[in-house]
Design a protein around this motif. Structure first.
Motif, PDB file in Angstrom:
ATOM      1  N   ASN A  57       0.854  -1.199   0.000  1.00  6.75           N
ATOM      2  CA  ASN A  57       0.000   0.000   0.000  1.00  6.75           C
ATOM      3  C   ASN A  57       0.884   1.241   0.000  1.00  6.75           C
ATOM      4  N   PRO A  58       0.309   2.400  -0.368  1.00  4.79           N
ATOM      5  CA  PRO A  58       1.130   3.616  -0.460  1.00  4.79           C
ATOM      6  C   PRO A  58       1.655   4.079   0.899  1.00  4.79           C
ATOM      7  N   SER A  59       2.680   4.911   0.842  1.00  5.25           N
ATOM      8  CA  SER A  59       3.256   5.478   2.059  1.00  5.25           C
ATOM      9  C   SER A  59       4.100   6.684   1.707  1.00  5.25           C
ATOM     10  N   LEU A  60       4.082   7.688   2.564  1.00  2.52           N
ATOM     11  CA  LEU A  60       5.068   8.764   2.479  1.00  2.52           C
ATOM     12  C   LEU A  60       6.029   8.654   3.660  1.00  2.52           C
ATOM     13  N   ARG A  61       5.488   8.757   4.892  1.00  2.00           N
ATOM     14  CA  ARG A  61       6.321   8.793   6.091  1.00  2.00           C
ATOM     15  C   ARG A  61       7.042   7.480   6.353  1.00  2.00           C
ATOM     16  N   THR A  62       6.326   6.368   6.290  1.00  2.00           N
ATOM     17  CA  THR A  62       6.920   5.093   6.680  1.00  2.00           C
ATOM     18  C   THR A  62       8.074   4.732   5.757  1.00  2.00           C
ATOM     19  N   ARG A  63       7.834   4.877   4.468  1.00  2.00           N
ATOM     20  CA  ARG A  63       8.887   4.550   3.506  1.00  2.00           C
ATOM     21  C   ARG A  63      10.090   5.479   3.667  1.00  2.00           C
ATOM     22  N   LEU A  87       7.044  -5.048   6.350  1.00  2.00           N
ATOM     23  CA  LEU A  87       5.886  -5.195   5.458  1.00  2.00           C
ATOM     24  C   LEU A  87       4.771  -4.230   5.843  1.00  2.00           C
ATOM     25  N   ARG A  88       4.200  -3.567   4.844  1.00  2.00           N
ATOM     26  CA  ARG A  88       2.928  -2.856   4.999  1.00  2.00           C
ATOM     27  C   ARG A  88       1.886  -3.620   4.209  1.00  2.00           C
ATOM     28  N   ALA A  89       0.835  -4.054   4.877  1.00  2.00           N
ATOM     29  CA  ALA A  89      -0.239  -4.822   4.227  1.00  2.00           C
ATOM     30  C   ALA A  89      -1.561  -4.438   4.884  1.00  2.00           C
ATOM     31  N   MET A 115       4.889  -2.604   9.306  1.00  2.00           N
ATOM     32  CA  MET A 115       4.820  -1.182   8.899  1.00  2.00           C
ATOM     33  C   MET A 115       3.369  -0.737   8.704  1.00  2.00           C
ATOM     34  N   GLU A 116       2.442  -1.445   9.246  1.00  2.00           N
ATOM     35  CA  GLU A 116       0.992  -1.199   9.337  1.00  2.00           C
ATOM     36  C   GLU A 116       0.207  -2.290   8.638  1.00  2.00           C
ATOM     37  N   THR A 117      -0.553  -2.981   9.488  1.00  2.00           N
ATOM     38  CA  THR A 117      -1.539  -3.958   9.011  1.00  2.00           C
ATOM     39  C   THR A 117      -2.867  -3.589   9.680  1.00  2.00           C
ATOM     40  N   VAL A 121      -2.690  -3.158  12.968  1.00  2.00           N
ATOM     41  CA  VAL A 121      -2.073  -2.300  13.984  1.00  2.00           C
ATOM     42  C   VAL A 121      -0.911  -1.568  13.313  1.00  2.00           C
ATOM     43  N   HIS A 122      -0.420  -0.536  13.969  1.00  2.00           N
ATOM     44  CA  HIS A 122       0.682   0.257  13.397  1.00  2.00           C
ATOM     45  C   HIS A 122       1.693   0.512  14.523  1.00  2.00           C
ATOM     46  N   PRO A 123       2.436  -0.529  14.902  1.00  2.00           N
ATOM     47  CA  PRO A 123       3.297  -0.393  16.081  1.00  2.00           C
ATOM     48  C   PRO A 123       4.417   0.631  15.926  1.00  2.00           C
ATOM     49  N   CYS A 124       4.904   0.858  14.693  1.00  2.00           N
ATOM     50  CA  CYS A 124       5.935   1.890  14.505  1.00  2.00           C
ATOM     51  C   CYS A 124       5.364   3.272  14.798  1.00  2.00           C
ATOM     52  N   GLN A 125       4.098   3.496  14.419  1.00  2.44           N
ATOM     53  CA  GLN A 125       3.441   4.764  14.746  1.00  2.44           C
ATOM     54  C   GLN A 125       3.288   4.914  16.258  1.00  2.44           C
ATOM     55  N   GLU A 126       3.008   3.785  16.920  1.00  2.00           N
ATOM     56  CA  GLU A 126       2.858   3.834  18.382  1.00  2.00           C
ATOM     57  C   GLU A 126       4.119   4.339  19.055  1.00  2.00           C
ATOM     58  N   HIS A 150      -1.687  13.707  15.151  1.00  2.35           N
ATOM     59  CA  HIS A 150      -2.310  12.813  14.176  1.00  2.35           C
ATOM     60  C   HIS A 150      -1.174  12.088  13.474  1.00  2.35           C
ATOM     61  N   CYS A 151      -1.424  10.857  13.048  1.00  4.01           N
ATOM     62  CA  CYS A 151      -0.356  10.086  12.409  1.00  4.01           C
ATOM     63  C   CYS A 151       0.018  10.636  11.044  1.00  4.01           C
ATOM     64  N   LEU A 152      -0.901  11.385  10.415  1.00  2.81           N
ATOM     65  CA  LEU A 152      -0.770  11.869   9.034  1.00  2.81           C
ATOM     66  C   LEU A 152      -0.753  10.677   8.065  1.00  2.81           C
ATOM     67  N   PRO A 153      -1.281  10.778   6.855  1.00  3.74           N
ATOM     68  CA  PRO A 153      -1.791  11.993   6.231  1.00  3.74           C
ATOM     69  C   PRO A 153      -3.115  12.448   6.835  1.00  3.74           C
ATOM     70  N   LEU A 154      -3.368  13.765   6.744  1.00  2.37           N
ATOM     71  CA  LEU A 154      -4.592  14.344   7.298  1.00  2.37           C
ATOM     72  C   LEU A 154      -5.217  15.295   6.293  1.00  2.37           C
ATOM     73  N   ASN A 171       9.569  11.867  14.768  1.00  2.00           N
ATOM     74  CA  ASN A 171       9.932  10.783  15.696  1.00  2.00           C
ATOM     75  C   ASN A 171       9.813   9.399  15.072  1.00  2.00           C
ATOM     76  N   ARG A 172       9.102   9.286  13.949  1.00  2.00           N
ATOM     77  CA  ARG A 172       9.136   8.010  13.223  1.00  2.00           C
ATOM     78  C   ARG A 172      10.584   7.651  12.888  1.00  2.00           C
ATOM     79  N   LEU A 173      11.351   8.646  12.469  1.00  2.00           N
ATOM     80  CA  LEU A 173      12.746   8.419  12.082  1.00  2.00           C
ATOM     81  C   LEU A 173      13.567   7.941  13.282  1.00  2.00           C
TER      82      LEU A 173
END
Ligand code: CP
Length: 348
Positions: free
Chosen positions: A60-66, A124-126, A156-158, A160-165, A304-308, A332-334
């Motif tokens: 799936n698409p991503s800006l921040r995670t990728r 993996l993002r799925a 990287m988000e299924t 749940v999104h533990p990296c965002q947490e 907010h996790c963004l995108p918003l 802080n994701r980085l």
């Protein structure tokens, strides 16, 4: 720089660990990652993971995670390979035992095996399929990757999104200090489409590990999160000294909040029925976060996790205010993912 060496806490029992959900880790282990990420923010570039490799697989698409995973890998001396199955890479079948006469060209068994030979970790993002929640709630895609991989797998988000947490809690601690007993409002907001519940699930899971006083604000009972996450968050809160309540009262939920966290998600009882879900959702545009609602809080920060979508989920006034820390959380994701990579790739 001793502070950014991996401590190996994720390998204490010499067993390979994945990072599929924060619920697999204790508060102490998670706090260790958060502390490491603060040190890594001060020392962003090193070669501590020189020669290591990670595959980043995006369904799936991503800006921040990728971007954050690629840059985190680069700044630690590792190399990240981005794969987009179905676009630049072969489509993948995840179900076991099927006759593969459809679009997928290869099976996750071989994909996991091959990438495990090349890489030190696979991320993996799925996203869920949005057809049948009784299937999607089992998170089979990432679990099948973890089953067949012989290197650590990162979610990287299924569902749940533990990296965002990690980024959310790092940001809360940066601004509030100790999170225990601080009032966190997780508010549903309207969106033109029914979205994934992952970030809302994750916000509850992480905040409940860290003793926060959580209010989940929803417009209708149909927007309650899946019981597996509600119950897990409730039992974590019971252990950590936190609390969870569900409210449909906007004023009561905002009053005295220390932190407002917004997210849109679809109603699970109408999962896979977007037209019916849209009718249920239609009257609730007023859940948008605005200045009047924020004025009810205890000078809360907004994130907010963004995108918003501006002026749909939150007003320009909220997004442009000094209280909005969504960019801090994105940054802080980085730092937090560097701490995660350091542990998973360098911790043995
Ligand atoms: N918050 C988040 O995961 O952003 P992306 O979807 O852009 O990766």
């Amino acid at each position: 720089m001793q502070t950014i060496q991996p401590l190996g806490w994720f390998f204490l029992d010499d067993e390979m660990k994945h990072f599929l959900s924060t619920t697999d880790y204790s508060r102490t282990e998670l706090q260790h990652l958060l502390d490491q990420s603060a040190a890594l923010k001060q020392h962003p570039v090193s070669d501590v993971l020189a020669g290591k490799t990670i595959a980043l697989m995006f369904l799936n698409p991503s800006l921040r995670t990728r971007t954050s995973f690629e840059i985190a890998s680069f700044q630690l001396g590792a190399h990240a390979v981005v794969l987009e199955p179905g676009k630049g890479a072969w489509g993948i079948e995840f179900e076991p035992g099927v006759v593969m006469d459809g679009d997928a060209e290869e099976h996750i068994v071989e994909v996991a095996g091959v990438l495990s030979r090349y890489c030190d970790a696979i991320a993996l993002r799925a996203f869920p399929q949005f057809k049948d929640w009784s299937v999607d709630r089992e998170d089979r895609v990432i679990r099948s990757l973890a089953q067949h991989a012989s290197v650590p797998v990162i979610n990287m988000e299924t569902i749940v999104h533990p990296c965002q947490e990690l980024a959310m809690m790092r940001t809360i601690q940066d601004h509030l200090g100790e999170p225990d007993q601080r009032k966190l409002l997780v508010t549903w907001t309207w969106h033109p489409r029914p979205l994934n519940t992952a970030v809302a699930n994750s916000a509850l899971l992480m905040a409940s590990q860290f003793g926060m006083d959580i209010t989940l604000l929803i417009p209708d009972e149909a927007y309650r999160l899946d019981p597996q996450f509600m119950q897990q968050a409730e039992s974590q809160a019971a252990r950590s000294g936190g609390r969870i309540q569900v409210s449909q009262d906007i004023e009561q939920a905002y009053r005295d909040a220390d932190w407002v966290y917004a997210k849109s998600w679809g109603a699970l009882p109408l999962y896979g029925q977007p037209a019916q879900e849209a009718r249920l959702r239609a009257p609730f545009k007023h859940f948008m976060v605005d200045e009047a609602k924020m004025a009810l809080t205890r000078n809360a920060r907004f994130s907010h996790c963004l995108p918003l979508r501006r002026n749909v989920k939150a007003t320009d006034g909220v997004m442009d205010s000094n209280d909005c820390v969504a960019l801090d959380e994105a940054e802080n994701r980085l730092h937090t993912q560097k701490a995660l990579l350091l542990e998973l790739l360098g911790g043995q």
